[in-house]
Write an enzyme that holds these catalytic residues in place. Structure first.
Site, mmCIF file in Angstrom:
data_model
loop_
_atom_site.group_PDB
_atom_site.id
_atom_site.type_symbol
_atom_site.label_atom_id
_atom_site.label_comp_id
_atom_site.label_asym_id
_atom_site.label_seq_id
_atom_site.Cartn_x
_atom_site.Cartn_y
_atom_site.Cartn_z
ATOM 1 C CD GLU A 109 -3.030 -1.189 0.189
ATOM 2 O OE1 GLU A 109 -2.932 0.308 -0.640
ATOM 3 O OE2 GLU A 109 -3.896 -1.899 0.071
ATOM 4 N NE ARG A 113 -3.500 2.874 -0.816
ATOM 5 C CZ ARG A 113 -4.732 2.881 -0.641
ATOM 6 N NH1 ARG A 113 -5.391 4.114 -0.080
ATOM 7 N NH2 ARG A 113 -5.550 1.909 -0.440
ATOM 8 C CG ASP A 236 -6.095 -6.943 -7.988
ATOM 9 O OD1 ASP A 236 -4.921 -7.262 -7.461
ATOM 10 O OD2 ASP A 236 -6.941 -6.472 -7.699
ATOM 11 C CD GLU A 352 -10.001 -1.122 -9.313
ATOM 12 O OE1 GLU A 352 -11.234 -0.348 -8.964
ATOM 13 O OE2 GLU A 352 -9.015 -1.235 -8.306
ATOM 14 C CB THR A 435 -1.655 -0.786 -9.445
ATOM 15 O OG1 THR A 435 -3.009 -1.217 -9.431
ATOM 16 C CG2 THR A 435 -1.230 -0.389 -8.180
HETATM 17 C C1 DMJ Z 1 -6.268 0.923 -5.290
HETATM 18 O O1 DMJ Z 1 -5.321 1.046 -4.239
HETATM 19 C C2 DMJ Z 1 -5.452 0.186 -6.373
HETATM 20 O O2 DMJ Z 1 -5.832 0.348 -7.477
HETATM 21 C C3 DMJ Z 1 -5.211 -1.241 -6.063
HETATM 22 O O3 DMJ Z 1 -4.467 -1.831 -7.310
HETATM 23 C C4 DMJ Z 1 -6.466 -1.842 -5.806
HETATM 24 N N1 DMJ Z 1 -7.214 -1.290 -4.762
HETATM 25 C C5 DMJ Z 1 -7.375 0.030 -4.909
HETATM 26 C C6 DMJ Z 1 -8.473 0.650 -5.814
HETATM 27 O O4 DMJ Z 1 -9.546 -0.055 -5.956
#
Ligand code: DMJ
Length: 442
Positions: A109, A113, A236, A352, A435
């Site tokens: 995380e 982020r 994912d 997403e 992501t």
């Molecule tokens: C985000 O922190 C990122 O996109 C991660 O890959 C999946 N979860 C959240 C959004 O849903």
């Protein structure tokens, strides 16, 4: 049965999402809603990680703040041309954010982020202070890779370097290379890229007989703890980073792992029938099919399929995702795609499906995706807007609101919604989004 639900189920029988009446939403509207959310954060949660918009209180992930929302939101301000707000936020982060803290963080995380946010904002502004912070953070995260296999532990203490939690999953192991690789590129120190790459290779080496990875693995022993395979949460973004690693760094190994995985995903997880194209679950060794569930996290996959050139599957899967959205006027966390029964009823402000609409719009120029994006944005505004910002839903059927504005709502959901309507604000040929939607430059 309510008539709208009847229409959705009827449409599902022929595999098509029902069309919505055209909605007029502009990029400027999205920017104004970003400001609404950001101002709510500033008024009620300034200096903390996140806003709780219903109670108008703040939430920190740890005993001390890491300024999660400002760091995640900064490059969205830059993309939206909110230059004054971005400059103030950047100065604040540079002056206040420090990582010398006795707190245990989740490596994944914090990487996607904070490390991703600092690196992209540095690349967009040239502000060296952000790179210095990113390098300090990268060094404090490095101990996670000290397991016998080289796959990272889940948690690390930023002050002591002490690691914890050997049982991890492919998403947390394999969603690091864009950020660590960019840090290597910008500092000239290969160590970050090399560690993140080894983690991916060690994980891929342990794939099952189907060619797919499971949901849980012990990074000390290399043994799988859960052999359920799918493209949802916990797996994912491992696949997302294989293809993006090749795009960003030209890394052929990543490209080969991506192509191998994609063939296996389409062989063992794709469920293509009269109700449309979906991707469900299976056992990673036997390939025996499991649950027929799909949800808001799986909705990233049309974006990745499109990026890989499979526009046909990307378009059809996006129609399935949109059908899921229209079922209750906003998407659930998960449903059973055979019966269209919701199995997890919340909506976490996830990006997403809008992200996939953005990629499809960029790569096909079909106005269908802008139309979809406008309708989804209007729904978001209708159900998730509060006086102090935007909030999650506990149940998409009742629309009962919860009390959390995730930082990714500002980093991703609103950024992709904006870019869908202002497609020239970023040149997709020049960047790869991590992501968390932080653009990293080739
Ligand atoms: C985000 O922190 C990122 O996109 C991660 O890959 C999946 N979860 C959240 C959004 O849903």
């Amino acid at each position: 049965m309510r008539s709208s639900l009847f229409l959705v189920i009827a449409a599902s029988l022929i595999g098509a999402a029902p069309r919505q009446a055209a909605v007029d939403v502009t990029a400027e509207d999205v920017k104004q809603e970003f400001l609404h959310a950001w101002n709510g954060y500033k008024q009620y949660a300034w200096g903390h990680d996140e806003l709780q918009p219903l109670s108008k209180t703040a939430h920190d992930w740890h005993a001390d703040t890491l300024y999660m929302t400002p760091v995640d939101a900064l490059d969205t301000m830059l993309v939206m041309g909110l230059d004054g707000e971005a400059a103030k936020t950047r100065d604040y982060i540079a002056e206040h954010l420090r990582f010398d803290k006795d707190i245990e963080v989740k490596n994944f995380e914090i990487t996607i982020r904070i490390l991703g946010g600092l690196l992209s904002a540095h690349e967009m502004t040239g502000d060296k202070r952000l790179l210095t912070l990113a390098e300090d953070l990268g060094n404090r995260l490095l101990p996670v890779f000290s397991s016998p296999t080289g796959m990272p532990y889940m948690f690390v203490n930023l002050k002591t370097g002490k690691t914890r939690q050997a049982v991890s999953n492919p998403a947390e192991i394999g969603t690091l290379i864009l950020e660590f690789g960019t840090l290597s590129k910008l500092t000239g120190k290969p160590v970050y890229f090399d560690k993140a790459k080894r983690a991916i290779v060690e994980l891929y080496k342990r794939r099952g007989r189907t060619g797919l990875v499971g949901e849980g693995i012990n990074v000390e022993t290399g043994e799988w703890t859960n052999k359920r395979t799918h493209i949802g949460g916990a797996i994912d973004s491992f696949y997302e980073y294989l293809i993006k690693c090749e795009k960003l760094f030209g890394d052929k190994d990543c490209g080969d792992m991506w192509r191998g995985s994609l063939t296996a995903i389409n062989t063992h997880l794709a469920d293509d029938g009269p109700g449309g194209l979906w991707y469900g679950e299976a056992d990673m060794d036997s390939g025996r099919r499991g649950a027929t569930t799909y949800g808001s996290l799986q909705a990233f996959f049309p974006a990745v399929l499109a990026l890989g050139g499979d526009l046909d599957r990307a378009k059809r899967l996006q129609e399935s995702g949109y059908k899921m959205w229209r079922l209750h006027g906003i998407e659930p966390e998960e449903l059973d795609y055979k019966s269209l029964r919701v199995t997890s009823p919340g909506y976490q402000l996830r990006p997403e499906i809008i992200e996939s609409a953005y990629y499809l719009s960029q790569l096909t120029h079909d106005p269908r995706y802008v139309e979809m994006g406008r309708a989804m944005f209007a729904d978001l505004k209708k159900y998730c807007r509060t006086e102090a910002g935007y909030t999650v839903l506990q149940d998409v059927a009742t629309k009962k609101q919860g009390d959390r504005m995730h930082s990714f709502f500002l980093a991703e959901t609103l950024k992709y919604a904006y870019l869908l309507l202002a497609p020239d604000a970023i040149d997709l040929k020049k960047v790869v989004f991590n992501t968390e939607a932080h653009p990293l430059t080739h």
